[in-house]
Design a protein around this motif. Sequence first.
Motif, PDB file in Angstrom:
ATOM      1  N   UNK A 161      -4.141   3.409  23.706  1.00 16.90           N
ATOM      2  CA  UNK A 161      -4.878   2.164  23.453  1.00 16.90           C
ATOM      3  C   UNK A 161      -6.327   2.466  23.073  1.00 16.90           C
ATOM      4  N   UNK A 162      -6.915   3.504  23.674  1.00 12.78           N
ATOM      5  CA  UNK A 162      -8.279   3.901  23.316  1.00 12.78           C
ATOM      6  C   UNK A 162      -8.342   4.297  21.842  1.00 12.78           C
ATOM      7  N   UNK A 163      -7.336   5.035  21.363  1.00 14.83           N
ATOM      8  CA  UNK A 163      -7.288   5.407  19.952  1.00 14.83           C
ATOM      9  C   UNK A 163      -7.168   4.171  19.071  1.00 14.83           C
ATOM     10  N   UNK A 164      -6.330   3.225  19.500  1.00 21.11           N
ATOM     11  CA  UNK A 164      -6.147   1.995  18.734  1.00 21.11           C
ATOM     12  C   UNK A 164      -7.455   1.228  18.638  1.00 21.11           C
ATOM     13  N   UNK A 165      -8.124   1.059  19.764  1.00 18.43           N
ATOM     14  CA  UNK A 165      -9.393   0.330  19.775  1.00 18.43           C
ATOM     15  C   UNK A 165     -10.459   1.073  18.976  1.00 18.43           C
ATOM     16  N   UNK A 183      -1.157  -0.079   7.559  1.00 15.92           N
ATOM     17  CA  UNK A 183      -1.975   0.677   6.610  1.00 15.92           C
ATOM     18  C   UNK A 183      -3.172   1.305   7.322  1.00 15.92           C
ATOM     19  N   UNK A 184      -3.744   0.606   8.285  1.00 14.67           N
ATOM     20  CA  UNK A 184      -4.877   1.127   9.049  1.00 14.67           C
ATOM     21  C   UNK A 184      -4.456   2.230  10.020  1.00 14.67           C
ATOM     22  N   UNK A 185      -3.201   2.158  10.495  1.00 15.28           N
ATOM     23  CA  UNK A 185      -2.700   3.132  11.466  1.00 15.28           C
ATOM     24  C   UNK A 185      -2.214   4.422  10.821  1.00 15.28           C
ATOM     25  N   UNK A 186      -2.007   4.397   9.516  1.00 18.18           N
ATOM     26  CA  UNK A 186      -1.414   5.531   8.823  1.00 18.18           C
ATOM     27  C   UNK A 186      -2.143   6.839   9.134  1.00 18.18           C
ATOM     28  N   UNK A 187      -1.375   7.824   9.611  1.00 18.33           N
ATOM     29  CA  UNK A 187      -1.927   9.148   9.860  1.00 18.33           C
ATOM     30  C   UNK A 187      -2.601   9.345  11.200  1.00 18.33           C
ATOM     31  N   UNK A 188      -2.631   8.327  12.049  1.00 16.30           N
ATOM     32  CA  UNK A 188      -3.335   8.430  13.322  1.00 16.30           C
ATOM     33  C   UNK A 188      -2.410   8.649  14.520  1.00 16.30           C
ATOM     34  N   UNK A 189      -1.097   8.672  14.318  1.00 16.84           N
ATOM     35  CA  UNK A 189      -0.179   8.965  15.408  1.00 16.84           C
ATOM     36  C   UNK A 189      -0.137   7.923  16.500  1.00 16.84           C
ATOM     37  N   UNK A 205       5.285   4.455   8.873  1.00 16.84           N
ATOM     38  CA  UNK A 205       5.625   3.397   7.917  1.00 16.84           C
ATOM     39  C   UNK A 205       6.281   4.068   6.718  1.00 16.84           C
ATOM     40  N   UNK A 206       7.525   3.681   6.404  1.00 16.84           N
ATOM     41  CA  UNK A 206       8.317   4.407   5.403  1.00 16.84           C
ATOM     42  C   UNK A 206       8.427   3.693   4.065  1.00 16.84           C
ATOM     43  N   UNK A 207       8.058   2.418   4.003  1.00 17.12           N
ATOM     44  CA  UNK A 207       8.159   1.722   2.728  1.00 17.12           C
ATOM     45  C   UNK A 207       8.289   0.227   2.890  1.00 17.12           C
ATOM     46  N   UNK A 224       0.797  -1.220   0.000  1.00 14.02           N
ATOM     47  CA  UNK A 224       0.000   0.000   0.000  1.00 14.02           C
ATOM     48  C   UNK A 224       0.837   1.280   0.000  1.00 14.02           C
ATOM     49  N   UNK A 225       2.136   1.155   0.246  1.00 13.85           N
ATOM     50  CA  UNK A 225       2.984   2.336   0.323  1.00 13.85           C
ATOM     51  C   UNK A 225       3.733   2.520  -0.997  1.00 13.85           C
ATOM     52  N   UNK A 226       3.973   3.763  -1.435  1.00 10.32           N
ATOM     53  CA  UNK A 226       4.624   3.973  -2.744  1.00 10.32           C
ATOM     54  C   UNK A 226       6.121   3.702  -2.756  1.00 10.32           C
TER      55      UNK A 226
END
Length: 271
Positions: A196-200, A150-156, A161-163, A96-98
């Motif tokens: 963990x709350x953000x992850x869930x 891929x699901x975590x991308x942009x959520x801090x 993920x660099x490649x 999913x990463x370029x």
Amino acid sequence: MATKARLQILHLSVDLDGFENHFRVLVDGKDIKYLSIDNGVYDVDDMAFPPALVPRLPTLPDGHWNLGHIAISENTRDPEFDWTVWKDFSSIRKLWHPVYVDYLSLRLGKCLRSNVCEVFSHRFPVPVIAKFARFPYETSYYDAETSIYALLEGHGIGPSFLGHVTEGERVIGFLLEKVDGRRAGIEDLDICRRLVTKLHGLGIVHGDLNRHNFLIWSSGAILIDFESACKSDDQVKMKEEMRGLEQQLCDTSGKGGVVEKISEKEKQVET
């Protein structure tokens, strides 16, 4: 023809009680091949020490192959290549990463685990972390983890993920931002709970919430090591994971740390 002098053992897995031992080798500085060796062909100590093993290996056969097996010759009783084949090894499927970076272009630094290393690449101005399959049978382990990133991308929540890391035409791992921070303690309970709350909230269960999988610094925190993570809407699992967090942050046993765990049946040596 590839010769012994041009062969470098990159990774090995010596099984003390099994039938085969596995090696990932670099030939002529450009081709990665995989070898298996029957138990009893060489002493275990020699197989676990590349400088002793490499001079004793039979000459690599010519031809188009990436997987070979060494056994004792029935005629000479010396080690020989019993067979070689070309095999289309499995690849990580979630791409999913370029950015794609060849494993052989990486300069390895400190190894944190046998499959996790600090690396240097011309693609990045600072050291990054590479996580990869050493052997083809490990590839599936990182397919699921790549999907989680891929699901975590942009959520801090985790490191950036660099490649993807490639070996020839297949993908064997990934690159992550190198984050400097300390391991979490009970004093970090609130910030860890928020993480963990953000992850869930994304519908992800981490699966291995020990104190070593949190990195804390003055302005924030992240989670790492998503090997056991999965997409799930199971609220019971999420509540259990959160409920056990306080106990995990109090644990001083070292469980979940970066020390490589080696079973009695398997001895793995990094080279």
